[in-house]
Scaffold this active site. Structure first.
Site, PDB file in Angstrom:
ATOM      1  N   CYS A  66      30.256 -55.558   9.054  1.00 23.12           N
ATOM      2  CA  CYS A  66      30.358 -57.011   8.945  1.00 23.12           C
ATOM      3  C   CYS A  66      31.356 -57.463  10.011  1.00 23.12           C
ATOM      4  O   CYS A  66      31.679 -56.695  10.912  1.00 23.12           O
ATOM      5  CB  CYS A  66      30.719 -57.450   7.520  1.00 23.12           C
ATOM      6  SG  CYS A  66      32.361 -57.031   6.928  1.00 23.12           S
ATOM      7  N   HIS A  99      39.113 -35.127   4.242  1.00 24.99           N
ATOM      8  CA  HIS A  99      40.083 -35.105   3.134  1.00 24.99           C
ATOM      9  C   HIS A  99      39.591 -35.865   1.912  1.00 24.99           C
ATOM     10  O   HIS A  99      39.860 -35.457   0.786  1.00 24.99           O
ATOM     11  CB  HIS A  99      41.418 -35.735   3.566  1.00 24.99           C
ATOM     12  CG  HIS A  99      42.181 -34.919   4.569  1.00 24.99           C
ATOM     13  ND1 HIS A  99      43.509 -35.133   4.855  1.00 24.99           N
ATOM     14  CD2 HIS A  99      41.795 -33.891   5.368  1.00 24.99           C
ATOM     15  CE1 HIS A  99      43.919 -34.275   5.771  1.00 24.99           C
ATOM     16  NE2 HIS A  99      42.884 -33.509   6.118  1.00 24.99           N
TER      17      HIS A  99
HETATM   18  C1  RB5 Z   1      31.237 -63.526   8.014  1.00 23.96           C
HETATM   19  O1  RB5 Z   1      31.660 -64.651   8.734  1.00 23.96           O
HETATM   20  C2  RB5 Z   1      32.427 -62.646   7.671  1.00 23.96           C
HETATM   21  O2  RB5 Z   1      33.210 -63.282   6.710  1.00 23.96           O
HETATM   22  C3  RB5 Z   1      31.941 -61.287   7.191  1.00 23.96           C
HETATM   23  O3  RB5 Z   1      31.129 -60.713   8.155  1.00 23.96           O
HETATM   24  C4  RB5 Z   1      33.040 -60.247   6.961  1.00 23.96           C
HETATM   25  O4  RB5 Z   1      33.905 -60.173   8.038  1.00 23.96           O
HETATM   26  C5  RB5 Z   1      33.763 -60.288   5.688  1.00 23.96           C
HETATM   27  O5  RB5 Z   1      34.688 -59.486   5.459  1.00 23.96           O
END
Ligand code: RB5
Length: 154
Positions: A66, A99
Site C-alpha cells: 500500500c 527469526h
Molecule cells: C492510501 O492513500 C493509503 O492510505 C494506503 O495506501 C496506505 O498507505 C495505508 O496505510
C-alpha cells in the site's frame, strides 16, 4: 514458490514490477490486483485476500503493498496464522523470516524506491525460518497470544 500478492491504489504500480520480477525468477503468482492505480480502493480488502491465501495454504507466502505499508500490515496481522512484516530494508526482510517465521511481507510504495523494493522482496522470499530453539520458543509464545486472543481465554 507460490506467492500471493495484492496492492491497493497506493501500492500500484510497484505491484506490477514485483509480480514481473517474481515470475521471471520462476515463482508462481496469485495476483489479487489492483491493476488500476487511478481508482481509490481499500487496503484491507487486499490484505484479507492475500492473508487468506497464505492461511489456507494456497500460497507459501504473501506480499501486500500500500502507500506506506502500515495499513496493509495492521490489517494482515488481524488474520489468524498470518505474521506480517513491514520492511523498508533487506536486513529486516530476511530476519523476519529467519527469526520470526513471518509469512507476509508488507511494502510501502511511497516510502521505498523501486530498486530497494526488489531487493527487499528477494531477501524475504529467499529466506527461511531457521527453527533454532530460541526462535521456535519465541514463536510459540506469539502463537499462544494468538490462541488466547482467539478464544478469549485469560
Ligand atoms: C492510501 O492513500 C493509503 O492510505 C494506503 O495506501 C496506505 O498507505 C495505508 O496505510
Amino acid at each position: 514458490m507460490r506467492i500471493a500478492i495484492g496492492a491497493d491504489h497506493g501500492g500500484y504500480p510497484l505491484n506490477e514490477q514485483i509480480i514481473e520480477e517474481l515470475r521471471a525468477a520462476g515463482h508462481e503468482i496469485e495476483d489479487f490486483g489492483t491493476h488500476d492505480g487511478s481508482r481509490p480502493d481499500d487496503y484491507p480488502d487486499y490484505a484479507l485476500k492475500v492473508g487468506e491465501a497464505v492461511r489456507g495454504g494456497q500460497a507459501d507466502c504473501g506480499i501486500i503493498i500500500c502507500g506506506s505499508g502500515v495499513g496493509a500490515c495492521v490489517a494482515a496481522n488481524k488474520i489468524r496464522g498470518v505474521r506480517a512484516a513491514l520492511c523498508g530494508d533487506t536486513y529486516s526482510a530476511h530476519q523476519s523470516r529467519e527469526h520470526d517465521d513471518c509469512n507476509v511481507l508488507c511494502l510501502g510504495a511511497r516510502v521505498v524506491g523501486s530498486a530497494l523494493a526488489s531487493e527487499i522482496v528477494r531477501s524475504f522470499v529467499d529466506a527461511r525460518f531457521t527453527g533454532e530453539e530460541r526462535h521456535a520458543r519465541r514463536l510459540e509464545k506469539v502463537l499462544e497470544i494468538e490462541r488466547r486472543e482467539t478464544t478469549g481465554d485469560q
